[in-house]
Design an enzyme around this catalytic site. Structure first.
Site, PDB file in Angstrom:
ATOM      1  N   GLY A 191       3.295   9.514   6.263  1.00 51.67           N
ATOM      2  CA  GLY A 191       3.847   8.228   5.869  1.00 51.67           C
ATOM      3  C   GLY A 191       2.793   7.251   5.413  1.00 51.67           C
ATOM      4  O   GLY A 191       1.606   7.568   5.309  1.00 51.67           O
ATOM      5  N   HIS A 192       3.257   6.040   5.147  1.00 48.72           N
ATOM      6  CA  HIS A 192       2.363   4.951   4.747  1.00 48.72           C
ATOM      7  C   HIS A 192       3.100   3.639   4.941  1.00 48.72           C
ATOM      8  O   HIS A 192       4.327   3.581   4.826  1.00 48.72           O
ATOM      9  CB  HIS A 192       1.933   5.082   3.286  1.00 48.72           C
ATOM     10  CG  HIS A 192       0.527   4.657   3.032  1.00 48.72           C
ATOM     11  ND1 HIS A 192       0.114   3.340   3.143  1.00 48.72           N
ATOM     12  CD2 HIS A 192      -0.579   5.365   2.679  1.00 48.72           C
ATOM     13  CE1 HIS A 192      -1.189   3.271   2.870  1.00 48.72           C
ATOM     14  NE2 HIS A 192      -1.638   4.477   2.587  1.00 48.72           N
ATOM     15  N   GLY A 212       2.894  -0.778   4.043  1.00 47.87           N
ATOM     16  CA  GLY A 212       2.387  -1.683   3.026  1.00 47.87           C
ATOM     17  C   GLY A 212       2.763  -3.118   3.330  1.00 47.87           C
ATOM     18  O   GLY A 212       3.760  -3.378   4.006  1.00 47.87           O
ATOM     19  N   SER A 259       0.792  -1.235   0.000  1.00 48.92           N
ATOM     20  CA  SER A 259       0.000   0.000   0.000  1.00 48.92           C
ATOM     21  C   SER A 259       0.821   1.281   0.000  1.00 48.92           C
ATOM     22  O   SER A 259       0.243   2.372  -0.102  1.00 48.92           O
ATOM     23  CB  SER A 259      -0.960   0.006   1.189  1.00 48.92           C
ATOM     24  OG  SER A 259      -1.991  -0.927   0.979  1.00 48.92           O
ATOM     25  N   GLY A 316       3.983 -11.921   2.239  1.00 48.82           N
ATOM     26  CA  GLY A 316       5.195 -12.123   3.013  1.00 48.82           C
ATOM     27  C   GLY A 316       6.226 -11.027   2.891  1.00 48.82           C
ATOM     28  O   GLY A 316       7.391 -11.233   3.259  1.00 48.82           O
TER      29      GLY A 316
END
Length: 457
Positions: free
Chosen positions: A296-297, A299, A58, A303
């Protein structure tokens, strides 16, 4: 802070959490510092470095949002315009919502769309168009603008808007709008582009508790706009430096007017009870750490796990990427927090839960669902446990192998009204959420990672 100290901490943390490979980078004091550990794969090991590609999940979303803002700057997209201006073919389960959802609603997750539609629409250039054509199958969790609820489907819609406005595929448009101008030469959406470079694969625990290579490397093409990017730590720091700047390249070429770039990190909707952030900007989560504003982000997928955090006040950024489930998240979090404290003196702490309260616990015990997953809360009279599982019918119908479910997590309620909680154990330790109530005061939903699960029983 010496470069050696950062590298030593990354190595020690990767070993502590059993990561096959970790790649991390810090931008501070006007320079870039990289640290890497381990290998790309336990089956076919190659050394990880700052140029190794990892799946970012993401973290793709701010890239899509920036591409949209470039189209806004060019006068081709308006943030407050209804989505149907660009996608007149859009049909949703609720006709009123289909006419009311705006581009801005998609960018800050206030569209009312549920998390995602689990369908296979192929790898052709029509993948996004086919995905949008099936959105009438996706439930809505509320009216547009009512609240923020994290939606991958919403960003897939944004990808289709980009296609319609530019006349190009999403991937080619983003390459021209973002990757090319910013010199992101190690950022890709396709397996074909990645396979001729060094790339990390994800790992999952097998039945014996050993790490094995995850059978899938990336999501299907229709999910590229919200989760399909693969990139290196070096490219991610270059990307972060753009968002720390004034919208120009190092050569002084304007990519995005400064006011639009900085608008992306202004709050558009407040968030409640989540470790993702205090508010949403445009494509970014906004979070205060020790009194300092950050953007921020994060993701994840198959795995692989990644975190990107930018601190504009200090002209600072950090990216961390790891390649094993279930401990990739706590590994990344530990490295991120160490860097904030040792480079900036900022301490990022989790809030402490209140002692177990049996009466409050009984209010929240139950079964909750979204389109693809279930969320069960139980108690043994001494504590609370939550378990999130992929629905069996979704797993059975999927043409792609879905990663194994996580073990149940212990969690505790936080001080205040008792409707906010924090996970206290397992791979999601530190993740926060909250419970929603109806007008009578009954609990009707629970949020985790920004997603609303509705109560069924």
């Amino acid at each position: 802070m010496s470069d050696t100290a950062f590298a030593e901490f990354v190595q020690a943390t990767a070993e502590k959490f059993g990561m096959p490979g970790v790649s991390a980078g810090v931008f501070t004091g006007g320079r870039e510092i990289f640290a890497a550990y381990g290998v790309t794969s336990v089956d076919n090991p190659l050394p990880v470095d700052e140029n190794t590609l990892f799946q970012l999940g993401s973290i793709t979303k701010p890239v899509t949002a920036t591409a949209v803002m470039r189209l806004v700057a060019a006068g081709k997209v308006e943030l407050e315009a209804p989505v149907r201006r660009y996608l007149p073919e859009l049909v949703l389960a609720d006709e009123a919502a289909a006419t009311e959802i705006t581009v801005a609603n998609l960018l800050n997750h206030t569209s009312g769309l549920d998390w995602n539609l689990i369908v296979e629409t192929g790898e052709g250039d029509d993948a996004l168009a086919e995905f949008v054509a099936r959105l009438a199958e996706l439930a809505l969790i509320g009216a547009p603008g009512d609240r923020s609820s994290y939606s991958q489907a919403g960003f897939n819609l944004l990808g289709r808007i980009i296609e319609k406005v530019t006349g190009q595929t999403y991937e080619k448009a983003v390459a021209e709008l973002v990757f090319g101008p910013l010199g992101l030469s190690n950022s890709f959406f396709t397996t074909g582009e990645a396979m001729i470079r060094r790339f990390a694969v994800g790992h999952e625990l097998d039945a014996d508790g050993n790490l094995s290579v995850a059978p899938l490397w990336k999501p299907n093409r229709a999910n590229n706009p919200g989760g399909g990017l693969a990139a290196s730590a070096a490219d991610q720091l270059r990307w972060a430096r753009f968002h720390l700047g004034d919208g120009r390249t190092a050569d002084g070429v304007e990519v995005l007017p400064a006011q639009l770039l900085h608008r992306m990190r202004q709050p558009t909707v407040r968030l409640r009870g989540t470790s993702l952030g205090d508010a949403m900007g445009i494509g970014w989560f906004l979070r205060e750490v020790d009194g300092v504003q950050t953007i921020g982000h994060g993701g994840s997928g198959f795995g692989q796990f990644a975190e990107l955090l930018i601190v504009p006040e200090y002209d600072f950024a950090i990216v961390v990427m790891s390649n094993a489930n279930p401990d990739g998240i706590p590994c990344n979090q530990a490295i991120l927090r160490w860097a904030l404290e040792h480079y900036l003196g900022l301490v990022d702490r989790d809030p402490e839960p209140i002692p177990f309260d049996a009466e409050r616990a009984e209010e929240v015990v139950g079964h909750y669902e979204i389109d693809a997953m279930t969320f069960d809360i139980t108690t043994d009279g001494k504590g609370l446990v939550l378990e999130v599982l992929v629905k069996p019918e979704i797993r059975a119908a999927s043409e792609q192998e879905i990663p194994a479910d996580h073990e149940p997590f212990e969690f505790g309620l936080l001080p205040g009204d008792g409707d906010e909680y924090i996970v206290t154990g397992g791979a999601f330790k530190g993740q926060r959420g909250f419970f929603s109530r109806d007008e009578s005061g009954a609990v009707v939903g629970v949020d985790l990672a920004g997603r609303l699960f509705k109560r069924v029983s």
